[in-house]
Structures are given as C-alpha cells and as structure tokens.
Scaffold this active site. Sequence first.
Site, PDB file in Angstrom:
ATOM      1  N   GLU A   1      12.927   4.274   3.283  1.00 57.17           N
ATOM      2  CA  GLU A   1      13.548   3.238   4.106  1.00 57.17           C
ATOM      3  C   GLU A   1      12.620   2.081   4.436  1.00 57.17           C
ATOM      4  O   GLU A   1      13.014   1.178   5.170  1.00 57.17           O
ATOM      5  CB  GLU A   1      14.061   3.836   5.424  1.00 57.17           C
ATOM      6  CG  GLU A   1      12.972   4.271   6.384  1.00 57.17           C
ATOM      7  CD  GLU A   1      12.517   5.704   6.183  1.00 57.17           C
ATOM      8  OE1 GLU A   1      11.535   6.109   6.829  1.00 57.17           O
ATOM      9  OE2 GLU A   1      13.148   6.406   5.387  1.00 57.17           O
ATOM     10  N   SER A   2      11.392   2.052   3.909  1.00 58.75           N
ATOM     11  CA  SER A   2      10.482   0.976   4.277  1.00 58.75           C
ATOM     12  C   SER A   2       9.443   0.759   3.181  1.00 58.75           C
ATOM     13  O   SER A   2       9.237   1.614   2.321  1.00 58.75           O
ATOM     14  CB  SER A   2       9.778   1.277   5.609  1.00 58.75           C
ATOM     15  OG  SER A   2       8.973   2.434   5.476  1.00 58.75           O
ATOM     16  N   VAL A   3       8.815  -0.434   3.285  1.00 55.55           N
ATOM     17  CA  VAL A   3       7.688  -0.804   2.429  1.00 55.55           C
ATOM     18  C   VAL A   3       6.562  -1.245   3.344  1.00 55.55           C
ATOM     19  O   VAL A   3       6.777  -2.015   4.290  1.00 55.55           O
ATOM     20  CB  VAL A   3       8.074  -1.948   1.465  1.00 55.55           C
ATOM     21  CG1 VAL A   3       6.904  -2.292   0.549  1.00 55.55           C
ATOM     22  CG2 VAL A   3       9.284  -1.564   0.640  1.00 55.55           C
TER      23      VAL A   3
ATOM     24  N   ASP B   1      10.759  14.725  11.630  1.00 54.32           N
ATOM     25  CA  ASP B   1      10.417  14.660  10.205  1.00 54.32           C
ATOM     26  C   ASP B   1       8.935  14.956  10.025  1.00 54.32           C
ATOM     27  O   ASP B   1       8.250  14.349   9.196  1.00 54.32           O
ATOM     28  CB  ASP B   1      10.759  13.283   9.628  1.00 54.32           C
ATOM     29  CG  ASP B   1      10.735  13.282   8.102  1.00 54.32           C
ATOM     30  OD1 ASP B   1      10.829  14.374   7.509  1.00 54.32           O
ATOM     31  OD2 ASP B   1      10.595  12.203   7.508  1.00 54.32           O
TER      32      ASP B   1
ATOM     33  N   ILE C   1       0.816  -1.214   0.000  1.00 54.32           N
ATOM     34  CA  ILE C   1       0.000   0.000   0.000  1.00 54.32           C
ATOM     35  C   ILE C   1       0.849   1.262   0.000  1.00 54.32           C
ATOM     36  O   ILE C   1       0.333   2.347  -0.318  1.00 54.32           O
ATOM     37  CB  ILE C   1      -0.952   0.035   1.226  1.00 54.32           C
ATOM     38  CG1 ILE C   1      -0.149  -0.037   2.530  1.00 54.32           C
ATOM     39  CG2 ILE C   1      -1.967  -1.090   1.146  1.00 54.32           C
ATOM     40  CD1 ILE C   1      -1.007   0.074   3.782  1.00 54.32           C
TER      41      ILE C   1
ATOM     42  N   THR D   1       5.201   2.813  -0.315  1.00 58.05           N
ATOM     43  CA  THR D   1       6.650   2.631  -0.361  1.00 58.05           C
ATOM     44  C   THR D   1       7.319   3.940   0.028  1.00 58.05           C
ATOM     45  O   THR D   1       6.824   5.022  -0.297  1.00 58.05           O
ATOM     46  CB  THR D   1       7.118   2.210  -1.762  1.00 58.05           C
ATOM     47  OG1 THR D   1       6.737   3.207  -2.707  1.00 58.05           O
ATOM     48  CG2 THR D   1       6.517   0.876  -2.158  1.00 58.05           C
ATOM     49  N   GLY D   2       8.420   3.824   0.721  1.00 58.09           N
ATOM     50  CA  GLY D   2       9.170   5.002   1.151  1.00 58.09           C
ATOM     51  C   GLY D   2      10.649   4.814   0.951  1.00 58.09           C
ATOM     52  O   GLY D   2      11.107   3.845   0.335  1.00 58.09           O
TER      53      GLY D   2
END
Length: 516
Positions: free
Chosen positions: A264-266, A405, A259, A261-262
């Site tokens: 440093e993570s999925v 952030d 759903i 994606t970034g």
Amino acid sequence: MDSVGVAAAAPDAGPGPAWQSKCPWGAPSTTSISCSLADVMSEQLAKELQLEEENAAFPEVVAAAEGPFITGENIDTSSDLMLAQMLQMEFDREYDAQLRREEKKINGDSKVSISFENYRKVHPYDSDSSEDEVDWQDTRHDPYRADKPTTTPRRGFIGKGKDITTKHDEVVCGRKNTARMENFAPEFQVGDGIGMDLKLSNQVFNALKQHAYSEERRSARLHEKKEHSTAEKAVDPKTRLLLYKMVNSGMLETITGCISTGKESVVFHAYGGNATEDDKVIPPECAIKVFKTTLNEFKNRDKYIKDDYRFKDRFSKLNPRKIIRMWAEKEMHNLTRMQNAGIPCPQVVILKKHVLVMSFIGQDQVPAPKLKDVTLNSEDMKKAYYQILNMMQQLYRECNLVHADLSEYNMLWHDGKVWLIDVSQSVEPTHPHGLEFLFRDCRNVSQFFQKGGVAEALNERELFNAVSGLNITADNEVDFQAEIEALEKMNEDHVQNHGKKLSTFSSDGDPPIYDE
C-alpha cells in the site's frame, strides 16, 4: 548640342533621328540609337520581351497568359507577398498549359482517354474576387472531406417502379454505416472509408462500434491510472507536486530515490533541510512514505479503519479515494502514541495528504535491515525477543494499540535494538477484531523466535495472556480462539449499550475490562 541632350531627346523623336533635321553635317543614318538606363530597365519593355518569347515558344497559351497579371492597371505590386502570389499563379498557368498539350498528345483520337485533371494547379487568384486574400476552402471544394451519401427520404424509399431503392438496400445501408464511423472516438482510426466507397454491413459496423467503445473506455482507464495513481517506484503528478513543494520550502534538501515498496505504499529516502516544522527539527535523513492512490490494495483493508472508533464517524462520509488520506493520518497518530510511550519507532515530521515524512531508520541512505534479513547470535536473538515482548506490552497497555500486522517483516534491527514500523493498520483493543489481531501477532512473533533458537520464547497462547493480561485458559487453539471471539462480542455489546467511552482504558493504564 551636347551628348546628354541628344540622349534625352532620343526617346521622344520621330521615325528618324531628331538631330538629322537640325544638323546638316550629322553622322550617317546607320549610326546606333542611344537610350537611357531607365528605358532599358523599364517594366513595359520587359513585358513586351516576355510576350514575344511566349508567342514564339507557346503560341497556344498566349490568350491564357493575357491576364490581370500582365495588363492589369490597378494591381498593387508594392507587396512582396502579392508579387510572389502573382508569380506563382503565372507559373501554374504555364504548367496547366503544358499538361493540356501532353494530354492531347497522348489521347489523340483514341476512344479511351486519360486525364491529368488531378495534377492541374487550380489557383484561387484566377477568380475575379475583389478581396486580396481569399481562403481557398471557401472558393472551391475541399478534397480532404469526402461527400456523405445521400440519405433516403422519410418515406423510406426513393425512385419509382423497377428503379425503386429502399432504406434496406445493401449498397445504401453499407454507405450509411461507413459515414457513421466518423462519430467514433478520435483515438479510433477508421480511415477514409467514404473516399474508397466502402460498404459496411450491419454486422461489421456493430462489431466496430463495440470495439471503438471498448477502446475508448480502456483509454480513459489508462489515462486515469497514469494521472491519479502512484505506481511502484513512481508517483503521480499531484504527489510529485507535493514533494516539489517540500523541497522548495527548505523542509527537504533533496530526494535521493526509492528504498522500499509495499502493498500500500512506496518509501523514498531524502535529506532534511534547514527549515523547521511546528518547532520540530528536521532530521538529517528522512523517509518519505507515499501511500499508493490506487484503490486495489485497500479494498480488503477497510476493516482496519471502518470499525476503529477514532475514525468510524468520518469513514462513512468519505469517498474511497479520501480514505487513503485517512490511512496516512491513522499511521501518523499511531506513531505519535508510540513515540510518547518511548517505543523505538520513526519520528513523525509532517503529513501532507497521503505523503508522510518521518525520520530515517538507517545511515547514509542505507536502510536498517529487517529482522528476517539479519543474522543474530543467540544472545542478540534472546535480547531482541524480550525487547519485542516489552514493546508489545507497552503498545497494548500504554498506547492502547494492537499492531495487527506484527512480524519479522515489520521490525528493523538498528543500533542493537528492534524498531517497529508500518503501524497504519494498528487498532485499539476495543476494535471488534482487536483481540483476533493481537492473537495473530503473538503467533507470528512466537513462531519466528522459536525457529530462531530462543528457548525462552512463549507459545502464542501464553504470549497473548502475557501481553493482554487476560487469563484465558483453554486446552487447544480452537477453544482459545472461541473464547477470544466471545470476549469481543461481549465488549461490542457493552460499547453499543453504554457508549464507546466506557470501553476505553482507565487512567492507570490497566487493560480494559471485558466482563460485566
């Protein structure tokens, strides 16, 4: 005498019929001789007929055909495999004889002759070996293994006089280089250079050698990236095994798909199962945050964790790949603090290495929209601003955290309120750059709501003082940031001199004291 007795006595009789000497009224001598079915099916009779046909058709091959297959007495013919091998050998002999006749016919008396030697069927059972089964590679030359060139002796040359050949000879050196190509990696295809008598110069060989090493390292990197990394919308085998265990244990019912994606993570969506984890009820819908195990995205983000006093001691003892697990652990602890303070955020379910399972913010596999993607009216925008202002104060004073952030990209709008996500980089205010991170968050929030038409939105300096409780007075942003850096320096010296426990919050939730 009956007919059966006559038929049985027929094979043992002499030149004439046996019954003529005994019976004077017998039939004339032109009568056909009767024989039994066993005589007709006799193997000896079949061999004799075969020899007669071969003598008539191939008179030159009769001697070659007289082999163990025909006249041998000790050959075991009870095995079907042995019979098949013997038949094949006999066929190969006939085929070779035919090739010899064709070769003789074509060559004739010509000085230039051709040879069908490569097409002949050389069979291992032509040898007189006593073993029933012999490996053909043990009894003949292997045609698939080319002969390596002979090396020059230790003295560096061979031959005498004008026939001397040194180790620097172009032909000898080229053949050596061709043979040395076999030492390249198996993935690097070099072909049959020895069979083609290829002569490589030193320059070409060195270039091929360097290219082979480069391809080997590249192949190793690709294999490592495939097996030990989590790419975009994909997981490595170890992560996939963790997800399978969660499904098999009943914690999760099924994983539907990716759903978000970034860097440093999925994030994946999943439906919760019936099992419980540490007396926690699994939410109906869960979000699985898988931190990417590639180190590229974390090279510039270690400043958020190496100076954090909660993980500083452990950070220096871990390798770079295990730091990613610490990054997931950091987000779990930060979310737990926020949840205890009543700040709207995802609920932590379980943490397995670098996989964090949380409650899903959304409904029916549709995630809640980010604040930057949703269109709010003036009333909802004003409501969201005051809610974020309150959450920033709670986060700073009650949770002892700075988001670090915070922006419209990390805030979701769901059920008429704002939810905070992505707090893995959050640090405590006593962090050497904690106040700088807070000022950056205030700038992002202030600019977003001022552009959104909220007239009550404070600027970044006023918002910083409202959240931190520090009364920093400065006419411009440069002087304001200079005072922030001075306070951070003072606090860092205080921590180094008196210990980190003296720089934390007091029990009543007041902001930390940065002056002496």
